[in-house]
Design a protein around this motif. Structure first.
Motif, mmCIF file in Angstrom:
data_model
loop_
_atom_site.group_PDB
_atom_site.id
_atom_site.type_symbol
_atom_site.label_atom_id
_atom_site.label_comp_id
_atom_site.label_asym_id
_atom_site.label_seq_id
_atom_site.Cartn_x
_atom_site.Cartn_y
_atom_site.Cartn_z
ATOM 1 N N THR A 1 -16.285 46.448 50.848
ATOM 2 C CA THR A 1 -15.651 46.453 49.526
ATOM 3 C C THR A 1 -14.152 46.638 49.706
ATOM 4 O O THR A 1 -13.712 47.574 50.377
ATOM 5 N N ILE A 2 -13.384 45.732 49.087
ATOM 6 C CA ILE A 2 -11.926 45.753 49.219
ATOM 7 C C ILE A 2 -11.335 45.912 47.825
ATOM 8 O O ILE A 2 -11.702 45.183 46.890
ATOM 9 N N ARG B 1 -2.203 37.616 43.223
ATOM 10 C CA ARG B 1 -3.468 38.339 43.084
ATOM 11 C C ARG B 1 -4.647 37.375 43.052
ATOM 12 O O ARG B 1 -5.659 37.582 43.732
ATOM 13 N N THR B 2 -4.497 36.280 42.307
ATOM 14 C CA THR B 2 -5.585 35.302 42.206
ATOM 15 C C THR B 2 -5.861 34.651 43.547
ATOM 16 O O THR B 2 -7.021 34.475 43.960
ATOM 17 N N PHE B 3 -4.763 34.313 44.263
ATOM 18 C CA PHE B 3 -4.913 33.677 45.576
ATOM 19 C C PHE B 3 -5.626 34.611 46.560
ATOM 20 O O PHE B 3 -6.550 34.204 47.280
ATOM 21 N N VAL B 4 -5.227 35.868 46.604
ATOM 22 C CA VAL B 4 -5.808 36.829 47.543
ATOM 23 C C VAL B 4 -7.283 37.054 47.227
ATOM 24 O O VAL B 4 -8.156 37.020 48.110
ATOM 25 N N VAL B 5 -7.586 37.286 45.955
ATOM 26 C CA VAL B 5 -8.961 37.582 45.562
ATOM 27 C C VAL B 5 -9.875 36.394 45.852
ATOM 28 O O VAL B 5 -10.996 36.536 46.374
ATOM 29 N N SER B 6 -9.378 35.189 45.544
ATOM 30 C CA SER B 6 -10.183 33.990 45.766
ATOM 31 C C SER B 6 -10.561 33.829 47.226
ATOM 32 O O SER B 6 -11.719 33.560 47.569
ATOM 33 N N ASN B 7 -9.601 34.013 48.133
ATOM 34 C CA ASN B 7 -9.866 33.826 49.550
ATOM 35 C C ASN B 7 -10.761 34.928 50.115
ATOM 36 O O ASN B 7 -11.598 34.683 50.991
ATOM 37 N N LEU B 8 -10.597 36.158 49.647
ATOM 38 C CA LEU B 8 -11.437 37.248 50.133
ATOM 39 C C LEU B 8 -12.885 37.061 49.678
ATOM 40 O O LEU B 8 -13.832 37.309 50.434
ATOM 41 N N GLU B 9 -13.064 36.650 48.445
ATOM 42 C CA GLU B 9 -14.422 36.447 47.946
ATOM 43 C C GLU B 9 -15.097 35.288 48.667
ATOM 44 O O GLU B 9 -16.297 35.331 48.967
ATOM 45 N N ALA C 1 -14.614 34.550 51.674
ATOM 46 C CA ALA C 1 -14.972 35.036 53.011
ATOM 47 C C ALA C 1 -16.166 35.977 52.978
ATOM 48 O O ALA C 1 -16.624 36.424 54.036
ATOM 49 N N GLY C 2 -16.677 36.313 51.776
ATOM 50 C CA GLY C 2 -17.880 37.120 51.678
ATOM 51 C C GLY C 2 -17.643 38.587 51.367
ATOM 52 O O GLY C 2 -18.590 39.376 51.362
ATOM 53 N N TYR C 3 -16.414 38.974 51.082
ATOM 54 C CA TYR C 3 -16.125 40.377 50.780
ATOM 55 C C TYR C 3 -16.383 40.651 49.297
ATOM 56 O O TYR C 3 -16.255 39.761 48.435
ATOM 57 N N ARG C 4 -16.720 41.879 49.018
ATOM 58 C CA ARG C 4 -16.795 42.332 47.621
ATOM 59 C C ARG C 4 -15.398 42.817 47.232
ATOM 60 O O ARG C 4 -14.852 43.724 47.872
ATOM 61 N N VAL C 5 -14.826 42.253 46.177
ATOM 62 C CA VAL C 5 -13.431 42.510 45.829
ATOM 63 C C VAL C 5 -13.355 43.178 44.469
ATOM 64 O O VAL C 5 -13.949 42.709 43.490
ATOM 65 N N LEU C 6 -12.603 44.312 44.442
ATOM 66 C CA LEU C 6 -12.231 44.978 43.189
ATOM 67 C C LEU C 6 -10.768 44.660 42.935
ATOM 68 O O LEU C 6 -9.941 44.754 43.841
ATOM 69 N N VAL C 7 -10.408 44.305 41.707
ATOM 70 C CA VAL C 7 -9.064 43.805 41.408
ATOM 71 C C VAL C 7 -8.384 44.740 40.423
ATOM 72 O O VAL C 7 -8.983 45.171 39.426
ATOM 73 N N ALA D 1 -8.299 54.238 38.277
ATOM 74 C CA ALA D 1 -9.474 54.305 37.398
ATOM 75 C C ALA D 1 -10.678 53.656 38.055
ATOM 76 O O ALA D 1 -11.804 54.173 37.990
ATOM 77 N N LEU D 2 -10.464 52.515 38.723
ATOM 78 C CA LEU D 2 -11.569 51.842 39.409
ATOM 79 C C LEU D 2 -12.142 52.727 40.511
ATOM 80 O O LEU D 2 -13.366 52.867 40.653
ATOM 81 N N ALA D 3 -11.259 53.323 41.310
ATOM 82 C CA ALA D 3 -11.709 54.144 42.434
ATOM 83 C C ALA D 3 -12.432 55.394 41.961
ATOM 84 O O ALA D 3 -13.460 55.797 42.542
ATOM 85 N N ASP D 4 -11.915 55.997 40.877
ATOM 86 C CA ASP D 4 -12.544 57.228 40.380
ATOM 87 C C ASP D 4 -13.921 56.949 39.783
ATOM 88 O O ASP D 4 -14.817 57.817 39.827
ATOM 89 N N GLY D 5 -14.107 55.760 39.204
ATOM 90 C CA GLY D 5 -15.387 55.460 38.567
ATOM 91 C C GLY D 5 -16.403 54.824 39.484
ATOM 92 O O GLY D 5 -17.495 54.457 39.036
ATOM 93 N N LEU D 6 -16.083 54.645 40.735
ATOM 94 C CA LEU D 6 -16.978 53.985 41.676
ATOM 95 C C LEU D 6 -17.582 55.007 42.624
ATOM 96 O O LEU D 6 -16.863 55.790 43.247
ATOM 97 N N GLN D 7 -18.899 54.983 42.736
ATOM 98 C CA GLN D 7 -19.574 55.932 43.600
ATOM 99 C C GLN D 7 -19.619 55.460 45.048
ATOM 100 O O GLN D 7 -19.477 56.246 45.972
#
Length: 865
Positions: free
Chosen positions: A746-747, A757-765, A767-773, A782-788
């Motif tokens: 998870t990245i 941002r769109t370019f980076v996320v598109s290429n990471l996804e 490649a098979g990574y799970r991407v949080l934006v 907020a994303l990090a605090d709400g993710l277990q």
């Protein structure tokens, strides 16, 4: 022999001064009063008969009866001791002195009659000295009784047997107490006269009060026999200032504050002597309340008595001399009179000095005034002179003018003001001189002056007309501001370049964001189109973006925002290694010459960037020599770079790149290091070569400057600080790209620029990574605090709204210590998270391959918690 008293000449005195009569045998001795001293039978001889035999040995011509009568009636203390030092015979006077019947002395040693161990040891030592030397010995011994102490001169003379061996001794003792006291009195009088004599001599010899104070203390200590002497003078605020001291244990005076502002019953005798204008004596310094302030320090000394004597001016106390002695009751009436006279003589000497000062004050003041004005002129560090306004001739010059202008004093006094000005400035000089007299001495005029060697300097001149009879004269002072104006120009240039760097860096940062998206999407198009003819168009877009990225990297180099990896590197090695490349870059008609330093020239720099500096300078020099010439690279170690006046001090390395080309005029030289400034034809250059060099050198904490004249070639100098370290290899390590394997990691991507941002996320996804934006730090938090589940990697831009990538990483890593970090930026890498960790850095613009490679490489590295 010395006994504990002598009823015939000492003993306890009555109130009328006479010695009372005492029973001759009732005073105590080291044996019991009640038990008589046991007498060995072998020594129990009748005293009269026993004394006759030894006395007859000394005076055999006397009849025994007569000798016995003399011995019985003599007042001398004479005894005969055996070889063990015990009494065999003694005169009755000996027993009376010891307050023991003479019969009871037999069988005991004289030492046993002494009252203290020290006295016993002294007599035993005297007898041992006689035995060892075989000669008569003499010494004055002291006997301490209850009433007083008596002094005796004792003689021990050996008595020998027929074979020459010592079989005993004859001991004789005389009471010399009065004689000793008389001698001490004489010595004391002599010391008194010596002190007064030396004080008088010092008063006549010394005319400086401070020296006189110190000398008086020395005389009191060394001649007067005092352990410590010091003089304190009253300050206007009432404090007592230490003006002189001598003797031992002077450290007790350190940090002691004494003031006459204390209560009159205060604790310090010196303050009391000054306040009350009288002698103050302290008989017991360790228990007297007047010494309370000194008690802790006096505890470490053997001082017993102290006294303070006022020092006066016109009858009023201005200070005091304080004296300390280790003798109890030292300051008796005689001593007080002595030191009161000493203080009086010192006071008289000080008054005499003050009177002399008052008498000569006016004359000395006049001489001082003349001397001050002469010193102000002669010793002034600025060149100064006086000249005749009508003739312009120098009338007086100071040493600074002689030194700065290079002429001798005699030569200047034969010259005029016109001789130190360039010919083109003479009309302005004559106009200035012809103007009405000026009283504005604060005005500064800027002129050019010429030294004897022909060199010119810029000077700020202050001038003022002087009143000197009918002749019009003018006083001039000149300040050489040549170096100051040069430094001001350097500062202005550095400020201008710094401002340009900030502007260029900001533009490059924004441009890199755009280029990241342009190059990234061009890569995607090329991959998607495959054999489609439009793929070539996408490839051209990518090539244009890459060329633009190269330009932004050069702009970032100028702005000092690029990524550097500084380490100890030998400049000699870098120059030697880059020469092969330079020979391929420059034309054949250009000859390359190198001069390396004889010793290692180690600096802290990125070797690749240092090579880039040399390459850019060589290409610039090549272009300045279209017809050929010489390109020379010199490396020199400098012990102290402060002499160059370039802002670097201490050991340094100077690299000079010199060509014999066309050179530059002053206007071109002033803009040489500016980005996009070029003298080449349109399309022949970007104008970033020297700007890149400037940025690299400045980012490496160095200084760069250029010197040039039209037709005389150009020299570019680079100055870097020398470091005391072993140089590391220059060759760059080969980096192996990390494998780009798909993973379930998870990245968290934080980027405020939507296209990036769109370019980076598109290429990471892909490649098979799970991407949080997240587009901002707040969204990321907020994303990090709400993710277990864990976040394996944070990929964040360096510059973000409200905060930056560093602050965001520090915040998130607290709750997720295993999270890895990659930082993106259109600037250079200057980010660290924590004192020990350094994140991976991805410089914008970057390609899809570079993005995936650094992500995979960072995820593959172990995490250190």
């Amino acid at each position: 022999m010395s006994g504990s008293g002598d009823t015939s000449s000492s003993g306890k005195r009555s109130d009328n001064g006479e010695s009372p009569r005492e029973p001759p045998y009732e005073s105590p001795v080291p044996v019991s009063r009640r038990q008589p001293v046991p007498v060995p039978r072998r020594r129990a001889l009748a005293a009269p008969a026993a004394l006759a035999a030894p006395a007859a040995l000394a005076a055999g011509h006397f009849e025994p009866e007569l000798l016995e009568t003399i011995i019985r009636l003599t007042s001398s203390r004479i005894a005969y001791l055996d070889q063990d030092g015990r009494f065999l015979h003694a005169t009755p006077a000996t027993g009376q002195g010891a307050r023991v019947p003479v019969e009871l002395l037999v069988g005991h040693t004289p030492a046993e009659l002494e009252s203290t161990a020290a006295q016993q040891q002294r007599f035993a030592a005297l007898r041992l000295k006689m035995v060892e030397s075989g000669q008569a010995v003499r010494e004055v011994l002291t006997s301490a009784g209850e009433a007083d102490s008596r002094a005796y001169e004792v003689i021990l003379e050996p008595v020998r047997a027929a074979d020459g061996t010592i079989q005993g001794a004859v001991a004789t003792a005389w009471d010399v107490t009065e004689l000793t006291q008389s001698l001490q009195r004489v010595a004391r009088l002599e010391r008194i006269y010596a002190i007064l004599t030396e004080i008088d001599q010092a008063s006549a010899r010394l005319r400086d009060p401070d020296q006189l104070h110190q000398e008086a203390c020395r005389i009191a200590a060394e001649v007067g026999g005092l352990e410590l002497a010091w003089i304190g003078l009253v300050e206007p605020n009432g404090d007592i200032r230490l003006a002189g001291r001598a003797g031992r244990d002077q450290s007790i005076l350190d940090d002691i504050a004494v003031s006459i502002r204390n209560d009159p019953a205060g604790p310090d005798p010196a303050a009391m002597a000054i306040r009350e204008n009288r002698t103050v004596v302290v008989e017991d310094v360790k228990n007297d309340d007047r010494m309370a302030a000194w008690r802790s320090r006096l505890a470490e000394t053997d001082f017993r008595t102290a006294a303070a004597f006022p020092i006066r001016m016109a009858g009023q106390p201005i200070g005091a001399i304080a004296l300390y002695s280790s003798q109890v009751g030292y300051f008796d009436a005689d001593e007080r009179r002595l030191f009161e006279e000493l203080a009086g003589n010192l006071s008289f000497a000080l008054e005499s000095i003050e009177a002399e000062r008052g008498q000569t004050a006016a004359e000395e003041g006049l001489r001082d005034s003349e001397r001050r004005y002469r010193d102000l002129f002669e010793m002034n560090p600025l060149p100064m002179w006086v000249f005749d306004v009508d003739t312009l001739r120098f009338l007086a010059v100071n040493d600074a003018a002689v030194h700065n202008y290079g002429y001798s004093r005699e030569e200047l006094l034969e010259m005029t003001m016109a001789d130190v000005h360039p010919p083109e400035d003479l009309p302005a000089l004559l106009e200035e001189v012809a103007a009405p007299p000026s009283r504005d001495y604060g005005r500064r005029d800027l002129w050019r002056h010429v030294r004897k060697d022909g060199t010119q300097m810029e000077v700020e001149v202050r001038a003022r007309d002087l009143e000197s009879g009918r002749r019009r004269t003018r006083l001039v002072s000149a300040i050489d501001v040549t170096e100051r104006r040069r430094l001001e120009a350097q500062l202005a240039e550095a400020t201008r370049m710094e401002a340009m760097g900030h502007l260029a860096g900001g533009i490059a940062h924004d441009f890199n964001n755009l280029l990241t998206a342009m190059i990234g999407y061009a890569d995607l198009l090329v991959a998607e189109l495959g054999d489609n003819p439009l793929a070539e168009d996408a490839t051209e877009i990518r090539r244009a973006g890459t060329r633009a990225a190269d330009l932004t990297r050069q702009v970032l180099a100028f702005a000092r925002r690029q990524t550097l990896a500084p380490r100890p590197v030998d400049v000699n090695t870098v120059v030697s290694g880059v020469c092969q490349m330079l020979r391929r870059l420059i034309a054949e008609q250009v000859r390359l010459v190198t001069e390396l330093a004889p010793q290692p020239a180690v600096v802290m720099a990125d070797p690749g960037q240092l090579e880039q500096v040399l390459v850019n300078l060589a290409i610039n020099a090549r272009d300045a020599m279209p017809e050929g010439g010489v390109l020379e690279i010199d490396v020199t170690r400098i012990e102290d770079a402060a002499s160059l006046g370039r802002g670097i001090e201490g050991p340094a390395v100077l690299v000079k790149v010199t060509d014999t080309g066309e050179g530059m005029d002053a206007e071109t030289l002033a803009h040489a290091f500016e980005p996009f400034f070029t003298t080449k034809q349109i399309g022949a250059g970007t104008g970033l070569g020297l700007a890149t060099v400037y940025g690299i050198v400045r980012q490496s904490n160095g200084v760069i400057w250029a010197e040039s004249d039209v037709g005389q070639g150009t020299t570019v100098s680079v100055l870097l600080g020398l470091v005391d370290a072993e140089p590391e290899p220059v060759s760059e390590p080969t980096l192996t790209a990390a494998p780009r394997t798909a993973a379930s990691a998870t990245i968290l991507v934080v980027e405020d620029e939507p296209t990036v941002r769109t370019f980076v996320v598109s290429n990471l996804e892909r490649a098979g990574y799970r991407v949080l934006v997240a587009g901002s730090p707040a969204e990321a938090t907020a994303l990090a605090d709400g993710l277990q589940e864990p976040i394996e990697l944070l990929l964040t831009d360096l510059l973000l709204p409200e905060t930056n990538g560093r602050a965001l990483a520090e915040r998130l890593v607290v709750s997720r210590p295993s999270m890895r970090l990659v930082v993106m930026s259109g600037y250079g890498s200057d980010l660290t998270v924590g004192p020990e960790s350094a994140p991976a850095f991805l410089a914008k613009p970057f390609t899809r391959d570079e993005l995936l490679a650094i992500v995979a490489k960072t995820l593959a590295e172990p995490v250190t918690l």
